[in-house]
Design a protein around this motif. Structure first.
Motif, PDB file in Angstrom:
ATOM      1  N   GLU A  16       0.825  -1.216   0.000  1.00 42.97           N
ATOM      2  CA  GLU A  16       0.000   0.000   0.000  1.00 42.97           C
ATOM      3  C   GLU A  16       0.852   1.255   0.000  1.00 42.97           C
ATOM      4  O   GLU A  16       0.446   2.287  -0.540  1.00 42.97           O
ATOM      5  CB  GLU A  16      -0.939  -0.006   1.207  1.00 42.97           C
ATOM      6  CG  GLU A  16      -2.040  -1.057   1.126  1.00 42.97           C
ATOM      7  CD  GLU A  16      -3.026  -0.946   2.268  1.00 42.97           C
ATOM      8  OE1 GLU A  16      -2.879  -0.007   3.094  1.00 42.97           O
ATOM      9  OE2 GLU A  16      -3.933  -1.784   2.350  1.00 42.97           O
ATOM     10  N   ASP A  17       2.011   1.194   0.612  1.00 43.09           N
ATOM     11  CA  ASP A  17       2.895   2.364   0.676  1.00 43.09           C
ATOM     12  C   ASP A  17       3.950   2.353  -0.432  1.00 43.09           C
ATOM     13  O   ASP A  17       5.011   2.956  -0.301  1.00 43.09           O
ATOM     14  CB  ASP A  17       3.569   2.457   2.047  1.00 43.09           C
ATOM     15  CG  ASP A  17       4.436   1.239   2.369  1.00 43.09           C
ATOM     16  OD1 ASP A  17       4.290   0.194   1.700  1.00 43.09           O
ATOM     17  OD2 ASP A  17       5.254   1.327   3.315  1.00 43.09           O
ATOM     18  N   SER A  50       5.254   5.680  -1.553  1.00 48.95           N
ATOM     19  CA  SER A  50       6.060   6.295  -0.502  1.00 48.95           C
ATOM     20  C   SER A  50       7.463   5.692  -0.483  1.00 48.95           C
ATOM     21  O   SER A  50       8.464   6.409  -0.311  1.00 48.95           O
ATOM     22  CB  SER A  50       5.391   6.095   0.864  1.00 48.95           C
ATOM     23  OG  SER A  50       6.192   6.631   1.902  1.00 48.95           O
TER      24      SER A  50
END
Length: 327
Positions: free
Chosen positions: A163-164, A167
């Motif tokens: 999900e990251d 990032s």
């Protein structure tokens, strides 16, 4: 030119191997012809266009390296690959420490670009002011060139399901490029690879990424590359720009990949013959087409000719095992 549908079903392990081997093969292919902007001069040096893996001539930026070696982009990419393989995840401090150790060494005889030199300066400035403090390796150079995008394939392979993910890509970029444009283009590259690892064709991956990043400069460049598919790669690259900044090199690489979406070797030959920052473009093209077509599309001889072949082979298998086991 492949536009839609599927070329063939490929397993994830073949796509990962293709992306990583393709990235390194693309970089090494352009070693001897890198950064020649005058196309007449390029033709004089390489009649009929570069055949790939040429040894840099005297006076060239990479003089001293041999056929099969990597450019400075590839040297940084190899550091990241080994860090990922050994750590099993992206670790900014581990990668950054390896980066400083190599490029700050007097024994390194390769080229040091702006991203490298400013990153080293920032590191040493921090160390002089805070000799006992830990450095985050999140304050790289103000640079918008292909330093990060030329090494992202193994990182994307390891982390594309998370999900990251974006990032992680941002943190990977900041190690040597503290620049918003560099981060955005690196994230676009990563999103394209995520689509390709999931089985999408390249055109569909570009469309999806442009939609996800709608309103950004990179989305405009992706749309421009798709709209220019009727142009030859040389004409389109000269239009976008032969130079290093990602606003030029990224759409030029996308366009060449679209024009030669079924032929890995031809795509590299065409972008090499278009001059300028062909190594940066070729690393991106190699990753995308290697992922789309699978590792067997990357000529076996090219893989075997890489000076770092053994290290790459071992590290790639660690990445494949970690990514496929995680799926």
């Amino acid at each position: 030119m492949q536009l839609s549908g599927t070329i063939k079903e490929l397993s994830l392990d073949l796509r990962i191997r293709g992306a990583i081997w393709g990235q390194f093969a693309g970089d090494a292919f352009c070693l001897g012809s890198h950064w020649i902007y005058d196309l007449a001069e390029l033709e004089r040096r390489f009649p009929g266009g570069p055949h790939g893996f040429e040894t840099p001539a005297a006076g060239h930026y990479h003089f001293g390296k041999r056929s099969g070696d990597l450019t400075h982009y590839g040297d940084g990419a190899l550091l990241l690959l080994r860090s990922l393989a050994e750590r099993g995840r992206f670790d900014a401090v581990d990668f950054g420490s390896r980066f400083v150790a190599l490029f700050d060494s007097s024994s390194y005889q390769g080229y040091r670009d702006h991203a490298t030199k400013e990153t080293l300066t920032k590191f040493h400035t921090f160390r002089s002011l805070h000799p006992e403090a830990a450095f985050s390796f999140q304050d790289g150079a103000d640079d918008d060139q292909p330093a990060t995008v030329s090494r992202l394939a193994p990182l994307a392979a390891l982390h594309f399901r998370q999900e990251d993910f974006l990032s992680i890509v941002e943190h990977a970029t900041l190690v040597t490029q503290n620049n918003d444009r560099a981060v955005t283009y690196a994230q676009a590259h990563a999103l394209i690879l995520r689509e390709l690892f999931s089985g999408s064709l390249f055109l569909d991956a570009i469309r999806s990424t442009a939609e996800l990043m709608a309103g950004s400069e990179v989305a405009e460049k992706l749309n421009a590359a798709m709209a220019a598919r009727h142009l030859g790669a040389r004409e389109a690259t000269l239009s976008f720009g032969q130079s290093c900044p990602l606003a030029s090199s990224f759409p030029a690489a996308v366009h060449c990949t679209l024009r030669h979406s079924g032929d890995f070797a031809e795509a590299l030959r065409v972008t090499a013959a278009t001059g300028g920052d062909n190594a940066g473009r070729a690393a991106m093209i190699g990753a995308w087409l290697g992922c789309t077509l699978g590792v067997e599309a990357v000529p076996r001889q090219w893989r075997e000719d890489l000076t770092a072949q053994a290290v790459i082979a071992d590290s790639v298998e660690h990445i494949v095992a970690a990514s496929c086991d995680g799926g």
